[in-house]
Write a protein that holds these residues in place. Structure first.
Motif, PDB file in Angstrom:
ATOM      1  N   GLN A   1       2.636  -9.150  -6.757  1.00  0.00           N
ATOM      2  CA  GLN A   1       2.448  -8.274  -5.828  1.00  0.00           C
ATOM      3  C   GLN A   1       1.181  -8.398  -5.078  1.00  0.00           C
ATOM      4  OE1 GLN A   1       1.938  -4.813  -8.503  1.00  0.00           O
ATOM      5  NE2 GLN A   1       3.687  -5.111  -9.556  1.00  0.00           N
ATOM      6  N   SER A   2       0.301  -9.339  -5.700  1.00  0.00           N
ATOM      7  CA  SER A   2      -0.779  -9.636  -4.948  1.00  0.00           C
ATOM      8  C   SER A   2      -0.484 -10.707  -3.753  1.00  0.00           C
ATOM      9  CB  SER A   2      -1.720 -10.612  -5.811  1.00  0.00           C
ATOM     10  OG  SER A   2      -2.839  -9.824  -6.388  1.00  0.00           O
ATOM     11  N   ASN A   3       0.302 -11.493  -3.936  1.00  0.00           N
ATOM     12  CA  ASN A   3       0.882 -12.106  -2.718  1.00  0.00           C
ATOM     13  C   ASN A   3       1.486 -11.342  -1.705  1.00  0.00           C
ATOM     14  OD1 ASN A   3       0.186 -14.635  -4.202  1.00  0.00           O
ATOM     15  ND2 ASN A   3       2.166 -14.759  -5.015  1.00  0.00           N
ATOM     16  N   THR A   4       2.269 -10.585  -2.076  1.00  0.00           N
ATOM     17  CA  THR A   4       2.961  -9.472  -1.055  1.00  0.00           C
ATOM     18  C   THR A   4       1.942  -8.826  -0.336  1.00  0.00           C
ATOM     19  OG1 THR A   4       4.933  -9.513  -2.483  1.00  0.00           O
ATOM     20  CG2 THR A   4       4.607  -7.819  -0.779  1.00  0.00           C
ATOM     21  N   ALA A   5       0.827  -8.062  -1.008  1.00  0.00           N
ATOM     22  CA  ALA A   5      -0.141  -7.523  -0.380  1.00  0.00           C
ATOM     23  C   ALA A   5      -0.865  -8.358   0.505  1.00  0.00           C
ATOM     24  CB  ALA A   5      -0.873  -7.028  -1.483  1.00  0.00           C
ATOM     25  N   ARG A   6      -1.301  -9.570   0.156  1.00  0.00           N
ATOM     26  CA  ARG A   6      -1.906 -10.781   0.891  1.00  0.00           C
ATOM     27  C   ARG A   6      -0.957 -10.812   2.243  1.00  0.00           C
ATOM     28  NH1 ARG A   6      -2.630 -14.361  -2.376  1.00  0.00           N
ATOM     29  NH2 ARG A   6      -1.037 -15.565  -2.046  1.00  0.00           N
ATOM     30  N   TYR A   7       0.258 -11.107   2.153  1.00  0.00           N
ATOM     31  CA  TYR A   7       0.993 -11.256   3.045  1.00  0.00           C
ATOM     32  C   TYR A   7       1.059 -10.191   4.139  1.00  0.00           C
ATOM     33  CZ  TYR A   7       5.233 -12.070   5.867  1.00  0.00           C
ATOM     34  OH  TYR A   7       6.183 -12.274   6.949  1.00  0.00           O
TER      35      TYR A   7
ATOM     36  N   LEU B   1      -1.187  -7.814   4.610  1.00  0.00           N
ATOM     37  CA  LEU B   1      -2.619  -7.492   5.163  1.00  0.00           C
ATOM     38  C   LEU B   1      -2.783  -8.711   6.325  1.00  0.00           C
ATOM     39  CD1 LEU B   1      -4.439  -6.952   1.992  1.00  0.00           C
ATOM     40  CD2 LEU B   1      -4.245  -5.298   3.776  1.00  0.00           C
ATOM     41  N   SER B   2      -2.501  -9.795   6.066  1.00  0.00           N
ATOM     42  CA  SER B   2      -2.751 -10.924   7.084  1.00  0.00           C
ATOM     43  C   SER B   2      -1.752 -10.814   8.277  1.00  0.00           C
ATOM     44  CB  SER B   2      -2.551 -12.379   6.341  1.00  0.00           C
ATOM     45  OG  SER B   2      -1.318 -12.536   5.721  1.00  0.00           O
TER      46      SER B   2
ATOM     47  N   GLU C   1     -11.835  -7.468   4.808  1.00  0.00           N
ATOM     48  CA  GLU C   1     -12.638  -7.216   3.474  1.00  0.00           C
ATOM     49  C   GLU C   1     -11.482  -6.925   2.381  1.00  0.00           C
ATOM     50  OE1 GLU C   1     -14.882  -3.811   4.469  1.00  0.00           O
ATOM     51  OE2 GLU C   1     -16.511  -5.124   5.264  1.00  0.00           O
ATOM     52  N   GLN C   2     -10.351  -6.535   2.679  1.00  0.00           N
ATOM     53  CA  GLN C   2      -9.381  -6.241   1.924  1.00  0.00           C
ATOM     54  C   GLN C   2      -8.600  -7.475   1.295  1.00  0.00           C
ATOM     55  OE1 GLN C   2      -6.349  -2.908   1.995  1.00  0.00           O
ATOM     56  NE2 GLN C   2      -7.321  -2.282   3.952  1.00  0.00           N
ATOM     57  N   LEU C   3      -8.562  -8.502   2.416  1.00  0.00           N
ATOM     58  CA  LEU C   3      -8.149  -9.918   2.015  1.00  0.00           C
ATOM     59  C   LEU C   3      -9.104 -10.686   1.253  1.00  0.00           C
ATOM     60  CD1 LEU C   3      -6.516 -10.876   5.490  1.00  0.00           C
ATOM     61  CD2 LEU C   3      -5.262 -10.581   3.257  1.00  0.00           C
ATOM     62  N   GLU C   4     -10.350 -10.326   1.573  1.00  0.00           N
ATOM     63  CA  GLU C   4     -11.338 -11.142   0.607  1.00  0.00           C
ATOM     64  C   GLU C   4     -11.326 -10.574  -0.880  1.00  0.00           C
ATOM     65  OE1 GLU C   4     -15.111 -10.373   2.297  1.00  0.00           O
ATOM     66  OE2 GLU C   4     -14.728 -12.059   3.837  1.00  0.00           O
ATOM     67  N   LYS C   5     -10.913  -9.223  -1.027  1.00  0.00           N
ATOM     68  CA  LYS C   5     -10.761  -8.889  -2.397  1.00  0.00           C
ATOM     69  C   LYS C   5      -9.638  -9.249  -3.152  1.00  0.00           C
ATOM     70  CE  LYS C   5     -12.968  -4.235  -1.664  1.00  0.00           C
ATOM     71  NZ  LYS C   5     -12.795  -2.621  -1.442  1.00  0.00           N
ATOM     72  N   LEU C   6      -8.577  -9.915  -2.357  1.00  0.00           N
ATOM     73  CA  LEU C   6      -7.526 -10.650  -2.920  1.00  0.00           C
ATOM     74  C   LEU C   6      -7.748 -11.995  -2.935  1.00  0.00           C
ATOM     75  CD1 LEU C   6      -4.425  -8.792  -1.269  1.00  0.00           C
ATOM     76  CD2 LEU C   6      -5.405  -8.567  -3.762  1.00  0.00           C
TER      77      LEU C   6
END
Length: 203
Positions: free
Chosen positions: A104-110, A112-113, A139-144
Motif C-alpha cells: 500500500q505504501s508503494n502504491t501511495a508513493r507511486y 504521489l510522485s 511533504e507527503q512523499l517524505e512521510k513515506l
C-alpha cells in the motif's frame, strides 16, 4: 488477551512519562531502542551458579520496555489487528505490519510522485495554490520515506512553471540554496504580483 488488557489499562500517559522517561521529543529514539536495537538476552549463570546482578537488571528493564512498547503499539490498533499481534514482540509486530502494508505504501508513493512529477502551472492560474500543492506532495512523499531534498524539490517546482516565470527561474537558480520551499513560494507570489502590476501599467 486479559493480561494484555490489564497491562494496557495500567499504562496511563502519566505513568509512561514518569516511569519510562518518555516525552514527545524522545519518543522515536525511545521506541527505536526496543525495535531496532538487538534484543537483550537473559543472563547466563556463571560457573559457580551465580548471576550478574547488572545483567539481570538490564534484562528486566528490557522486558519492561518491550511490554510498554507493545502496549502502546497495540493500543493504536483495531481489535482485529490486536488479536493478530498480541503474541508477538515489538520488532516482530513492526516487521509483520511492513509486510502487510508495504504494498500500500508503494502504491501511495507511486501515485504521489506521478502527480508531483507531472505537475504544471495552468495558464491564467495563480502560482501560489499550485506551488503549495506541490510542496504538500513533497511533504507527503517524505512521510513515506522518499526524501527528494531541497534542491531537487526546487527544480521540480521551477520546471512546472510557465514561460513568463523564465526570468525568475534564471535569477533563482543563482541563489536558490539560500531559500527553503516556503520562502520560494513567497518569492514566486511576489514575482507574479510584480508581473501583474507591470501589465496593468502598460495597458
Amino acid at each position: 488477551m486479559y493480561e494484555f488488557m490489564n497491562n494496557m489499562s495500567a499504562l496511563s500517559l502519566r505513568g509512561i512519562l514518569e516511569n519510562n522517561k518518555l516525552a514527545g521529543a524522545n519518543y522515536d529514539d525511545w521506541l527505536i531502542d526496543i525495535i531496532d536495537k538487538p534484543a537483550v538476552t537473559a543472563p547466563v549463570p556463571k560457573e559457580d551458579g551465580s548471576i550478574d546482578n547488572e545483567a539481570t537488571k538490564a534484562y528486566e528493564k528490557y522486558l519492561e520496555n518491550c511490554l510498554t512498547a507493545k502496549c502502546i503499539i497495540l493500543a493504536t490498533m483495531g481489535s482485529d489487528l490486536q488479536r493478530q499481534h498480541q503474541d508477538m514482540d515489538p520488532p516482530t509486530i513492526v516487521e509483520h505490519l511492513k509486510k502487510m502494508y508495504g504494498a500500500q505504501s508503494n502504491t501511495a508513493r507511486y501515485q504521489l510522485s506521478k502527480t508531483l512529477f507531472r505537475s504544471t502551472l495552468d495558464v491564467d492560474s495563480p502560482v501560489g495554490p499550485h506551488v503549495l500543492k506541490m510542496i504538500d506532495l513533497i511533504e507527503q512523499l517524505e512521510k513515506l520515506g522518499c526524501k527528494l531534498g531541497k534542491e531537487l524539490s526546487q527544480d521540480l517546482i521551477l520546471q512546472s512553471l510557465l514561460e513568463n516565470f523564465l526570468q525568475f527561474i534564471v535569477s533563482f537558480n543563482i541563489i536558490k540554496v539560500s531559500y527553503d520551499l516556503h520562502e520560494m513560494l513567497n518569492m514566486l507570489i511576489d514575482y507574479e504580483n510584480q508581473i501583474s502590476s507591470e501589465k496593468k501599467e502598460r495597458s
